[in-house]
Design an enzyme around this catalytic site. Structure first.
Site, mmCIF file in Angstrom:
data_model
loop_
_atom_site.group_PDB
_atom_site.id
_atom_site.type_symbol
_atom_site.label_atom_id
_atom_site.label_comp_id
_atom_site.label_asym_id
_atom_site.label_seq_id
_atom_site.Cartn_x
_atom_site.Cartn_y
_atom_site.Cartn_z
ATOM 1 N N LYS A 251 0.938 -1.196 0.018
ATOM 2 C CA LYS A 251 0.012 -0.004 0.143
ATOM 3 C C LYS A 251 0.822 1.083 0.030
ATOM 4 C CE LYS A 251 -3.956 -1.729 2.887
ATOM 5 N NZ LYS A 251 -5.120 -1.498 1.844
ATOM 6 N N ARG A 325 -10.427 -11.351 2.333
ATOM 7 C CA ARG A 325 -11.091 -12.483 1.717
ATOM 8 C C ARG A 325 -10.445 -13.828 1.950
ATOM 9 N NH1 ARG A 325 -11.682 -9.300 -3.870
ATOM 10 N NH2 ARG A 325 -11.401 -7.544 -2.501
HETATM 11 N N1 BES Z 1 -8.071 -3.510 4.744
HETATM 12 C C1 BES Z 1 -8.065 -3.298 3.453
HETATM 13 C C2 BES Z 1 -9.635 -2.614 3.197
HETATM 14 C C3 BES Z 1 -9.536 -1.170 3.682
HETATM 15 C C4 BES Z 1 -9.401 -0.101 3.297
HETATM 16 C C5 BES Z 1 -10.364 -1.048 5.111
HETATM 17 C C6 BES Z 1 -9.500 0.994 3.787
HETATM 18 C C7 BES Z 1 -10.584 0.192 5.748
HETATM 19 C C8 BES Z 1 -10.026 1.135 5.097
HETATM 20 C C9 BES Z 1 -8.109 -4.419 2.332
HETATM 21 O O1 BES Z 1 -7.446 -5.423 2.862
HETATM 22 C C10 BES Z 1 -7.720 -4.040 1.143
HETATM 23 O O2 BES Z 1 -6.696 -3.600 1.006
HETATM 24 N N2 BES Z 1 -8.613 -3.971 0.119
HETATM 25 C C11 BES Z 1 -8.306 -3.798 -1.361
HETATM 26 C C12 BES Z 1 -8.597 -4.830 -2.141
HETATM 27 C C13 BES Z 1 -7.981 -4.585 -3.787
HETATM 28 C C14 BES Z 1 -6.676 -5.152 -3.658
HETATM 29 C C15 BES Z 1 -8.775 -5.628 -4.434
HETATM 30 C C16 BES Z 1 -8.541 -2.381 -1.550
HETATM 31 O O3 BES Z 1 -10.086 -2.038 -1.030
HETATM 32 O O4 BES Z 1 -8.049 -1.512 -2.141
HETATM 33 MN MN MN Z 2 -5.453 -5.420 2.071
#
Ligand code: BES
Ligand code: MN
Ligand code: ZN
Length: 474
Positions: A251, A325
């Site tokens: 990230k 997931r």
């Molecule tokens: N933990 C994150 C989602 C999240 C984002 C929670 C902001 C709280 C605040 C999750 O694991 C994630 O990174 N999801 C990705 C999925 C994508 C890679 C398909 C996302 O939402 O960007």
């Molecule tokens: Mn994530």
């Protein structure tokens, strides 16, 4: 802050007094104060406060506090406003209508108690810390409603503390230990914690893959509350990523900053189970909390890897940041195959797309069953936690099919929260018609004070699940 809230038969001679004002203009004042208060400007908006000092007289301060239309949300806001505005008093007496019903009284107690919540890694200086210790509620006599409110606030506080905890101190083993300790205090609750060896023996490949990048290995917490003659069995699954760097699909810094909140789903389901046990609800509840740290190292899972979940289905990892997931798939498959509940609900801070779709105070709800969706939505409304149902379009599932395995863990076709929910649904087997998923990414955290929410973790989901379990019980 330790806040002692109790019902009192009579007003006595309070130092500080709080009185409700309705937006209709109705006020319930005691005669001797009527003249003094008659001219006070107040619109009665929920949580609106006027603080009226009365030098050399008792009470020395009167707070007029709005309850809006007088519904549970208004009373919750009233409670929160009393706690915040009376924080320099040591005690406050709240005069209430004697016929205030249980739902409203409980909401008021939750507001009072939860607004006093503040998380600090180091204590506040004494002169900055709130002084309020005692709240006397004069009028109502419904002790059960007060107890329900106090229990709800306590387990919400527990969840908030865990979510707020910094991730250096919050390894999967630490969190599992904390859950075990909290569970040991509540009669009727059993705990099993699986370590990496056992996870490998039993085939929890998703949890192991996600936890592989961290020096601090993953855990699977299984909590069970078993009442005497359970009316039904509910399984609650919660995402427990103790920190989400994104893994090798790392990230950017700003998106990573608050990723200690990524175990908010696990905290909420544990809180709800402990609340159900304390309130002795006649529903059997099992919690599954897969705990892992999504870190970056040579041991981390990689884009292109194929992981084998509990039960044998496989996922091709296209993005290691779609890790939630991957751990949930294991837990759902285990619930379906081994626990065979009547209902299955999972909570997860699953996608940033949920925030894009619904904003900061509305979670996304997914379910094939209209009845289950309705029951959760109603419980949420009573709890002051809003959710909105989004669709599960079957024709989107083709996007989730992998060329080399069963499923891909990530797509780039838009509707990120929907696609994640559709992926989870593939692991619900025969429970598919009795499964619901809550994407609570945005609502797990508050950027500032808002009624009963303080800055930081909200404990979102505990209050909704508890009320839903109470309704399920009958
Ligand atoms: N933990 C994150 C989602 C999240 C984002 C929670 C902001 C709280 C605040 C999750 O694991 C994630 O990174 N999801 C990705 C999925 C994508 C890679 C398909 C996302 O939402 O960007
Ligand atoms: Mn994530
Ligand atoms: Zn995550």
């Amino acid at each position: 802050m330790q806040l002692d809230i109790r019902l009192s038969a009579a007003r006595g001679a309070p130092g500080a007094l709080a009185l409700p004002v309705y937006s209709s203009g109705e006020r319930e004042f005691d005669d001797e104060l009527t003249a003094f208060l008659a001219d006070a400007e107040h619109q009665g908006g929920p949580g609106e406060i006027s603080s009226l000092p009365r030098p050399l007289r008792k009470p020395h301060k009167v707070f007029l506090v709005g309850v809006g239309d007088g519904g549970p949300a208004g009373w919750r806001a009233f409670g929160a406003a009393v706690t915040r505005s009376a924080s320099r008093e040591t005690s406050v007496t709240v005069e209430l209508p004697a016929d205030l019903d249980g739902d409203r009284l409980r909401a008021l107690v939750e507001g009072l108690k939860l607004a006093s919540y503040r998380f600090r890694e180091v204590p506040l200086a004494a002169d900055k810390a709130p002084k309020l210790r005692k709240v006397h509620l004069v009028g109502p006599t419904d002790e059960a409603a007060v107890t329900a409110g106090l229990v709800t606030a306590d387990v919400t506080t527990l969840a908030r503390d865990w979510v707020n905890k910094n991730s250096a101190d919050k390894s999967p083993a630490w969190l599992a230990g904390r859950i075990q300790k909290a569970a040991a205090k509540v009669p009727g609750v059993g705990v099993r914690i699986r370590e990496p060896r056992e996870l490998a023996d039993e085939g929890f490949g998703g949890i192991l893959a996600v936890g592989g990048g961290s020096s601090r290995g993953p855990r699977l917490v299984e909590l069970t509350y078993t009442p005497k003659n359970p009316t039904k069995h509910v399984v609650l699954v919660g995402k427990g990523i103790t920190f989400d760097t994104g893994g090798i699909s790392i990230k950017p810094a700003a998106a990573m900053l608050l990723m200690r909140k990524d175990m908010g789903g696990a905290a909420a389901v544990v809180g709800a189970l402990l609340g159900a046990a304390q309130l002795k609800l006649p529903v059997k509840v099992t919690v599954l909390a897969p705990l892992a740290e999504n870190a970056v190292s040579g041991g981390a899972f990689r884009p292109g890897d194929v992981v084998r979940h509990y039960g044998g289905a496989t996922s091709e990892i296209l993005n290691t940041d779609a890790e939630g997931r991957v751990v949930l798939a294991d837990a759902l498959a285990y619930a379906v195959r081994k626990l065979r509940p009547d209902v299955l609900v999972d909570l997860a801070t699953l996608t940033g797309a949920q925030n894009v779709a619904l904003g900061k105070r509305t979670a996304a709800l997914y379910a094939d069953s209209d009845d289950l969706a309705e029951a959760l939505t109603v419980a949420g409304a009573e709890a002051g936690e809003r959710m909105w149902r989004l669709p599960l379009p079957g024709d989107y599932v083709e996007e989730l099919v992998s060329d080399v395995a069963d499923w891909v863990n990530s797509t780039e076709v838009g509707g990120g929260s929907v696609m994640a929910a559709l992926y989870l649904r593939e692991f619900t087997g025969a429970l598919r018609p009795r499964w619901a998923h809550l994407d609570m990414s945005s609502v797990a955290w508050s950027d500032g004070i808002d009624k009963d929410l303080s800055k930081g973790a909200t404990g979102w989901g505990v209050r909704t699940l508890l009320r839903w379990l109470e309704a399920e019980a009958v």
